[in-house]
Design a protein around this motif. Structure first.
Motif, PDB file in Angstrom:
ATOM      1  N   LEU A  57       0.850  -1.174   0.000  1.00  0.00           N
ATOM      2  CA  LEU A  57       0.000   0.000   0.000  1.00  0.00           C
ATOM      3  C   LEU A  57       0.892   1.231   0.000  1.00  0.00           C
ATOM      4  O   LEU A  57       1.851   1.301   0.767  1.00  0.00           O
ATOM      5  N   VAL A  58       0.581   2.183  -0.877  1.00  0.00           N
ATOM      6  CA  VAL A  58       1.259   3.479  -0.903  1.00  0.00           C
ATOM      7  C   VAL A  58       0.170   4.530  -0.717  1.00  0.00           C
ATOM      8  O   VAL A  58      -0.822   4.547  -1.459  1.00  0.00           O
ATOM      9  N   TYR A  59       0.357   5.400   0.269  1.00  0.00           N
ATOM     10  CA  TYR A  59      -0.646   6.379   0.678  1.00  0.00           C
ATOM     11  C   TYR A  59      -0.061   7.777   0.585  1.00  0.00           C
ATOM     12  O   TYR A  59       1.064   8.017   1.034  1.00  0.00           O
ATOM     13  N   ARG A  60      -0.822   8.692   0.009  1.00  0.00           N
ATOM     14  CA  ARG A  60      -0.438  10.113  -0.066  1.00  0.00           C
ATOM     15  C   ARG A  60      -1.623  10.937   0.412  1.00  0.00           C
ATOM     16  O   ARG A  60      -2.733  10.797  -0.100  1.00  0.00           O
ATOM     17  N   LEU A  61      -1.385  11.835   1.383  1.00  0.00           N
ATOM     18  CA  LEU A  61      -2.436  12.654   1.975  1.00  0.00           C
ATOM     19  C   LEU A  61      -2.047  14.121   1.886  1.00  0.00           C
ATOM     20  O   LEU A  61      -0.907  14.489   2.190  1.00  0.00           O
ATOM     21  N   SER A  62      -3.000  14.957   1.478  1.00  0.00           N
ATOM     22  CA  SER A  62      -2.820  16.412   1.465  1.00  0.00           C
ATOM     23  C   SER A  62      -3.948  17.023   2.282  1.00  0.00           C
ATOM     24  O   SER A  62      -5.124  16.743   2.035  1.00  0.00           O
ATOM     25  N   ILE A  63      -3.569  17.846   3.265  1.00  0.00           N
ATOM     26  CA  ILE A  63      -4.554  18.512   4.108  1.00  0.00           C
ATOM     27  C   ILE A  63      -4.455  20.006   3.848  1.00  0.00           C
ATOM     28  O   ILE A  63      -3.375  20.596   3.960  1.00  0.00           O
ATOM     29  N   ASP A  64      -5.592  20.608   3.512  1.00  0.00           N
ATOM     30  CA  ASP A  64      -5.634  22.050   3.276  1.00  0.00           C
ATOM     31  C   ASP A  64      -5.345  22.796   4.575  1.00  0.00           C
ATOM     32  O   ASP A  64      -5.570  22.285   5.665  1.00  0.00           O
ATOM     33  N   GLY A  65      -4.868  24.002   4.445  1.00  0.00           N
ATOM     34  CA  GLY A  65      -4.629  24.845   5.620  1.00  0.00           C
ATOM     35  C   GLY A  65      -3.340  25.617   5.473  1.00  0.00           C
ATOM     36  O   GLY A  65      -2.662  25.553   4.449  1.00  0.00           O
ATOM     37  N   PRO A  67       0.123  26.045   7.565  1.00  0.00           N
ATOM     38  CA  PRO A  67       0.632  25.578   6.270  1.00  0.00           C
ATOM     39  C   PRO A  67      -0.101  24.308   5.847  1.00  0.00           C
ATOM     40  O   PRO A  67      -0.627  23.581   6.683  1.00  0.00           O
ATOM     41  N   PRO A  68      -0.113  24.010   4.557  1.00  0.00           N
ATOM     42  CA  PRO A  68      -0.711  22.750   4.105  1.00  0.00           C
ATOM     43  C   PRO A  68       0.141  21.571   4.594  1.00  0.00           C
ATOM     44  O   PRO A  68       1.348  21.731   4.826  1.00  0.00           O
ATOM     45  N   VAL A  69      -0.487  20.434   4.789  1.00  0.00           N
ATOM     46  CA  VAL A  69       0.209  19.236   5.260  1.00  0.00           C
ATOM     47  C   VAL A  69       0.297  18.235   4.119  1.00  0.00           C
ATOM     48  O   VAL A  69      -0.693  17.990   3.421  1.00  0.00           O
ATOM     49  N   ARG A  70       1.489  17.675   3.932  1.00  0.00           N
ATOM     50  CA  ARG A  70       1.702  16.611   2.966  1.00  0.00           C
ATOM     51  C   ARG A  70       2.276  15.429   3.734  1.00  0.00           C
ATOM     52  O   ARG A  70       3.310  15.561   4.399  1.00  0.00           O
ATOM     53  N   TYR A  71       1.606  14.298   3.654  1.00  0.00           N
ATOM     54  CA  TYR A  71       1.989  13.107   4.408  1.00  0.00           C
ATOM     55  C   TYR A  71       2.004  11.935   3.442  1.00  0.00           C
ATOM     56  O   TYR A  71       1.151  11.850   2.543  1.00  0.00           O
ATOM     57  N   SER A  72       2.934  11.026   3.629  1.00  0.00           N
ATOM     58  CA  SER A  72       2.958   9.820   2.808  1.00  0.00           C
ATOM     59  C   SER A  72       3.383   8.638   3.662  1.00  0.00           C
ATOM     60  O   SER A  72       4.032   8.795   4.699  1.00  0.00           O
ATOM     61  N   ALA A  73       3.007   7.461   3.197  1.00  0.00           N
ATOM     62  CA  ALA A  73       3.366   6.240   3.913  1.00  0.00           C
ATOM     63  C   ALA A  73       3.356   5.069   2.941  1.00  0.00           C
ATOM     64  O   ALA A  73       2.693   5.106   1.902  1.00  0.00           O
ATOM     65  N   GLU A  74       4.101   4.050   3.323  1.00  0.00           N
ATOM     66  CA  GLU A  74       4.112   2.790   2.589  1.00  0.00           C
ATOM     67  C   GLU A  74       3.949   1.672   3.592  1.00  0.00           C
ATOM     68  O   GLU A  74       4.452   1.764   4.719  1.00  0.00           O
ATOM     69  N   ALA A  75       3.242   0.628   3.182  1.00  0.00           N
ATOM     70  CA  ALA A  75       3.009  -0.500   4.072  1.00  0.00           C
ATOM     71  C   ALA A  75       3.046  -1.795   3.283  1.00  0.00           C
ATOM     72  O   ALA A  75       2.812  -1.809   2.072  1.00  0.00           O
ATOM     73  N   SER A  90       5.342   2.411   7.360  1.00  0.00           N
ATOM     74  CA  SER A  90       6.418   3.398   7.512  1.00  0.00           C
ATOM     75  C   SER A  90       5.968   4.698   6.865  1.00  0.00           C
ATOM     76  O   SER A  90       5.444   4.687   5.753  1.00  0.00           O
ATOM     77  N   ASP A  91       6.186   5.836   7.569  1.00  0.00           N
ATOM     78  CA  ASP A  91       5.664   7.097   7.047  1.00  0.00           C
ATOM     79  C   ASP A  91       6.745   8.143   6.798  1.00  0.00           C
ATOM     80  O   ASP A  91       7.921   7.953   7.130  1.00  0.00           O
ATOM     81  N   SER A  92       6.330   9.260   6.236  1.00  0.00           N
ATOM     82  CA  SER A  92       7.232  10.341   5.850  1.00  0.00           C
ATOM     83  C   SER A  92       7.791  11.105   7.046  1.00  0.00           C
ATOM     84  O   SER A  92       8.680  11.939   6.883  1.00  0.00           O
ATOM     85  N   TYR A  93       7.313  10.818   8.241  1.00  0.00           N
ATOM     86  CA  TYR A  93       7.862  11.424   9.452  1.00  0.00           C
ATOM     87  C   TYR A  93       8.940  10.538  10.082  1.00  0.00           C
ATOM     88  O   TYR A  93       9.420  10.826  11.172  1.00  0.00           O
TER      89      TYR A  93
END
Length: 158
Positions: A57-65, A67-75, A90-93
């Motif tokens: 699984l590859v996940y990409r998330l964008s949250i408006d605001g 600052p905008p938030v960009r998050y990604s993860a792979e599982a 495992s995530d982008s943090y």
């Protein structure tokens, strides 16, 4: 006497082999929108067969605001013969979390994290209209779950 013979034969006949549990119904490229952490969000999911029968699984998330938030993860997830799911997220943090879970009908669920940091739950529910609804929650001290994200996805046309 024939009907009784058929009834006895049906009782002693070997059962059809059970189908191995699989995440194949969720495989595909998905795009979604909803809310994360109380703000509008969009996301993508790429769920595909992995090595040795696993699912990636590859996940990409964008949250408006601001600052905008960009998050990604792979599982990577594997299912055993009883349908128990095991994996790693495992995530982008820089965080890596163990994952366990299973499948119940059209719902794939996971528990992730550990008691020393946080424990979360994600559900991936396939709706009859083709929508995939993903809900993420965190376990609270009182034993309840606080939902922090719900996104509704549609499978991208190939």
């Amino acid at each position: 006497m024939t009907p009784l013979w058929w009834a006895v034969a049906a009782l002693i006949a070997p059962a059809a082999p059970a189908e191995s549990p699989s995440l194949a119904a969720w495989h595909g490229s998905w795009s979604g929108a909803g809310e994360a952490f109380g703000k509008p969000a969009t996301a993508t999911l790429a769920i595909a067969p992995g090595e040795g029968g696993a699912t990636s699984l590859v996940y990409r998330l964008s949250i408006d605001g601001t600052p905008p938030v960009r998050y990604s993860a792979e599982a990577g997830y594997s299912l055993d013969a009883e349908g128990r799911l095991h994996g790693k997220w495992s995530d982008s943090y820089g965080r890596t979390r163990p994952v366990s879970g299973g499948i119940e009908g059209p719902v794939w669920w996971t528990h992730w994290g550990s008691a020393d940091v946080e424990i979360g739950r994600s559900t991936y529910a396939l709706d009859t209209d083709g929508t995939l609804t993903v809900s993420d929650s965190i376990l609270q001290p009182d034993g309840g779950w606080r939902v922090f994200a719900v996104l509704h996805y549609r499978r991208n046309k190939v």
